[in-house]
Scaffold this motif. Sequence first.
Motif, mmCIF file in Angstrom:
data_model
loop_
_atom_site.group_PDB
_atom_site.id
_atom_site.type_symbol
_atom_site.label_atom_id
_atom_site.label_comp_id
_atom_site.label_asym_id
_atom_site.label_seq_id
_atom_site.Cartn_x
_atom_site.Cartn_y
_atom_site.Cartn_z
ATOM 1 N N VAL A 1 0.844 -1.194 0.000
ATOM 2 C CA VAL A 1 0.000 0.000 0.000
ATOM 3 C C VAL A 1 0.880 1.245 0.000
ATOM 4 C CG1 VAL A 1 -0.225 -0.142 2.516
ATOM 5 C CG2 VAL A 1 -1.831 1.257 1.216
ATOM 6 N N TYR A 2 0.488 2.223 -0.796
ATOM 7 C CA TYR A 2 1.107 3.547 -0.792
ATOM 8 C C TYR A 2 0.150 4.508 -0.100
ATOM 9 C CZ TYR A 2 4.603 1.921 -4.132
ATOM 10 O OH TYR A 2 5.641 1.238 -4.739
ATOM 11 N N PHE A 3 0.642 5.164 0.944
ATOM 12 C CA PHE A 3 -0.159 6.133 1.692
ATOM 13 C C PHE A 3 0.121 7.529 1.128
ATOM 14 C CE2 PHE A 3 0.925 2.651 4.638
ATOM 15 C CZ PHE A 3 -0.351 2.210 4.974
ATOM 16 N N HIS A 4 -0.798 8.055 0.370
ATOM 17 C CA HIS A 4 -0.603 9.377 -0.243
ATOM 18 C C HIS A 4 -0.940 10.501 0.735
ATOM 19 C CE1 HIS A 4 -0.167 7.085 -3.892
ATOM 20 N NE2 HIS A 4 -1.376 6.581 -3.745
ATOM 21 N N TYR B 1 -6.296 9.027 -0.968
ATOM 22 C CA TYR B 1 -5.622 8.764 0.305
ATOM 23 C C TYR B 1 -4.599 7.639 0.189
ATOM 24 C CZ TYR B 1 -9.155 11.627 2.694
ATOM 25 O OH TYR B 1 -9.960 12.659 3.112
ATOM 26 N N ALA B 2 -4.970 6.561 -0.508
ATOM 27 C CA ALA B 2 -4.067 5.415 -0.592
ATOM 28 C C ALA B 2 -4.405 4.574 -1.805
ATOM 29 C CB ALA B 2 -4.160 4.569 0.675
ATOM 30 N N SER B 3 -3.396 3.880 -2.316
ATOM 31 C CA SER B 3 -3.590 2.906 -3.384
ATOM 32 C C SER B 3 -2.813 1.651 -3.003
ATOM 33 C CB SER B 3 -3.118 3.464 -4.725
ATOM 34 O OG SER B 3 -1.811 3.993 -4.630
ATOM 35 N N ALA B 4 -3.371 0.487 -3.359
ATOM 36 C CA ALA B 4 -2.778 -0.757 -2.885
ATOM 37 C C ALA B 4 -3.046 -1.891 -3.862
ATOM 38 C CB ALA B 4 -3.335 -1.127 -1.509
ATOM 39 N N SER B 5 -2.212 -2.915 -3.769
ATOM 40 C CA SER B 5 -2.400 -4.136 -4.534
ATOM 41 C C SER B 5 -2.119 -5.323 -3.626
ATOM 42 C CB SER B 5 -1.463 -4.175 -5.748
ATOM 43 O OG SER B 5 -1.749 -5.284 -6.571
ATOM 44 N N SER B 6 -2.870 -6.398 -3.840
ATOM 45 C CA SER B 6 -2.719 -7.579 -2.996
ATOM 46 C C SER B 6 -2.694 -8.833 -3.836
ATOM 47 C CB SER B 6 -3.860 -7.660 -1.970
ATOM 48 O OG SER B 6 -5.110 -7.802 -2.632
ATOM 49 N N ALA B 7 -2.155 -9.888 -3.265
ATOM 50 C CA ALA B 7 -2.090 -11.190 -3.921
ATOM 51 C C ALA B 7 -2.643 -12.234 -2.961
ATOM 52 C CB ALA B 7 -0.651 -11.526 -4.307
ATOM 53 N N TYR B 8 -3.610 -12.997 -3.455
ATOM 54 C CA TYR B 8 -4.251 -14.038 -2.657
ATOM 55 C C TYR B 8 -3.911 -15.421 -3.212
ATOM 56 C CZ TYR B 8 -7.343 -10.769 -0.168
ATOM 57 O OH TYR B 8 -7.846 -9.780 0.625
ATOM 58 N N LEU B 9 -3.870 -16.382 -2.298
ATOM 59 C CA LEU B 9 -3.757 -17.788 -2.670
ATOM 60 C C LEU B 9 -5.057 -18.492 -2.351
ATOM 61 C CD1 LEU B 9 -0.205 -18.604 -1.259
ATOM 62 C CD2 LEU B 9 -0.816 -18.300 -3.666
ATOM 63 N N GLU C 1 -9.159 -5.820 -16.780
ATOM 64 C CA GLU C 1 -7.895 -5.692 -17.502
ATOM 65 C C GLU C 1 -7.533 -4.223 -17.736
ATOM 66 O OE1 GLU C 1 -5.825 -7.361 -21.621
ATOM 67 O OE2 GLU C 1 -7.823 -8.036 -21.004
ATOM 68 N N GLY C 2 -6.296 -3.897 -17.411
ATOM 69 C CA GLY C 2 -5.793 -2.545 -17.620
ATOM 70 C C GLY C 2 -6.040 -1.585 -16.485
ATOM 71 N N LEU C 3 -6.802 -2.007 -15.472
ATOM 72 C CA LEU C 3 -7.096 -1.137 -14.336
ATOM 73 C C LEU C 3 -6.221 -1.546 -13.153
ATOM 74 C CD1 LEU C 3 -8.809 1.102 -13.059
ATOM 75 C CD2 LEU C 3 -10.498 -0.643 -12.451
ATOM 76 N N ALA C 4 -5.210 -0.749 -12.849
ATOM 77 C CA ALA C 4 -4.262 -1.068 -11.781
ATOM 78 C C ALA C 4 -4.117 0.111 -10.829
ATOM 79 C CB ALA C 4 -2.901 -1.443 -12.359
ATOM 80 N N ALA C 5 -4.273 -0.145 -9.544
ATOM 81 C CA ALA C 5 -3.998 0.880 -8.540
ATOM 82 C C ALA C 5 -2.502 0.960 -8.267
ATOM 83 C CB ALA C 5 -4.761 0.575 -7.253
ATOM 84 N N VAL C 6 -1.842 -0.193 -8.250
ATOM 85 C CA VAL C 6 -0.387 -0.278 -8.088
ATOM 86 C C VAL C 6 0.103 -1.224 -9.173
ATOM 87 C CG1 VAL C 6 1.518 -1.004 -6.604
ATOM 88 C CG2 VAL C 6 -0.479 0.132 -5.608
ATOM 89 N N ASP C 7 0.765 -0.694 -10.178
ATOM 90 C CA ASP C 7 1.158 -1.487 -11.338
ATOM 91 C C ASP C 7 2.566 -2.031 -11.152
ATOM 92 O OD1 ASP C 7 1.050 -2.732 -13.750
ATOM 93 O OD2 ASP C 7 1.294 -0.923 -14.961
ATOM 94 N N GLU C 8 2.711 -2.975 -10.247
ATOM 95 C CA GLU C 8 4.004 -3.609 -10.015
ATOM 96 C C GLU C 8 3.774 -4.980 -9.397
ATOM 97 O OE1 GLU C 8 5.870 -2.001 -6.043
ATOM 98 O OE2 GLU C 8 5.056 -0.275 -7.153
ATOM 99 N N LEU C 9 4.720 -5.879 -9.627
ATOM 100 C CA LEU C 9 4.640 -7.203 -9.032
ATOM 101 C C LEU C 9 5.026 -7.129 -7.556
ATOM 102 C CD1 LEU C 9 6.300 -9.424 -11.812
ATOM 103 C CD2 LEU C 9 3.862 -9.193 -11.288
ATOM 104 N N TRP D 1 4.877 4.051 2.521
ATOM 105 C CA TRP D 1 4.445 2.823 1.842
ATOM 106 C C TRP D 1 4.818 1.624 2.711
ATOM 107 C CZ3 TRP D 1 8.174 -0.810 0.763
ATOM 108 C CH2 TRP D 1 9.502 -0.355 0.736
ATOM 109 N N LEU D 2 4.130 0.539 2.495
ATOM 110 C CA LEU D 2 4.386 -0.669 3.278
ATOM 111 C C LEU D 2 4.000 -1.884 2.448
ATOM 112 C CD1 LEU D 2 3.435 -1.240 7.013
ATOM 113 C CD2 LEU D 2 3.117 -3.027 5.331
ATOM 114 N N GLN D 3 4.890 -2.839 2.391
ATOM 115 C CA GLN D 3 4.566 -4.144 1.802
ATOM 116 C C GLN D 3 4.771 -5.211 2.855
ATOM 117 O OE1 GLN D 3 6.391 -5.321 -1.941
ATOM 118 N NE2 GLN D 3 6.060 -7.500 -1.530
#
Length: 255
Positions: free
Chosen positions: A65-68, A106-114, A137-145, A199-201
Amino acid sequence: MEIQPIWREQTRVHSFETDFANLWKPAIFFQWMQEAASNHADHLGVGYHSPLAERMLWVLSRLKVYFHSYPTLLDEIIIETWPRGIQQKIFFTRDYRFWSPQGKLYASASSAYLLIDPVKRRMLLPNQISADMPTNEGLAAVDELLEKIPALDNPMPGHTAAADYSAVDLMGHVNNTRYVEWICNCFPQEKYQQEQIAWLQINYNNEVRPNEIVQLGIQPLKDDPQTYLVEGINQNTDARAFEAALGWQAKSNAE
């Protein structure tokens, strides 16, 4: 019922969610991401209360998450979340944004679930779910792996935490948002007076069960003292419960 590929919820900042500086605590962002994702999964027919849950469950594996900007008491907040397809062959990705009604981000984030077998506690492959999930497709809040986080080589003791009653959720292990509280508690109150987390991962590696003890260690990066690595080692099993990285910046909230 029409399927909503992007889910929206609205809340406001409550007094019990703020810190001493009247800022929404980082863990509250994680709590609302968990809530919105769960509600959207229910809406899509793949949530905890669906027949799917008898043989497979979603487990959060990684989140960044990126805290803007941090909202303050009584601020209205819109939470958006949406699934974003499969990455690295095993991760279901889901993104998030936090807005004010006036459009302030305020914030943008990306998550990965199993996908996990709830009985065998074993990972399942994405093709074992038959539901038709929107990919946005094509809609990314955080465009990174969301990559692995390096192990600490010379950690300083940060915090000792227990998987007590308040930390354990209905899955029978420490809730993902509790780890964020533990990470924040590794840093002294004085640091939060002048700085805030930018930011925090966090990568969740092994679940922590009731009554187990986790020792957190912290280490600043040698070439970037504003970035810290944090890890949690389960003292009962010697397993790495989680690994995290976070960056600090000078406080930007003037209110």
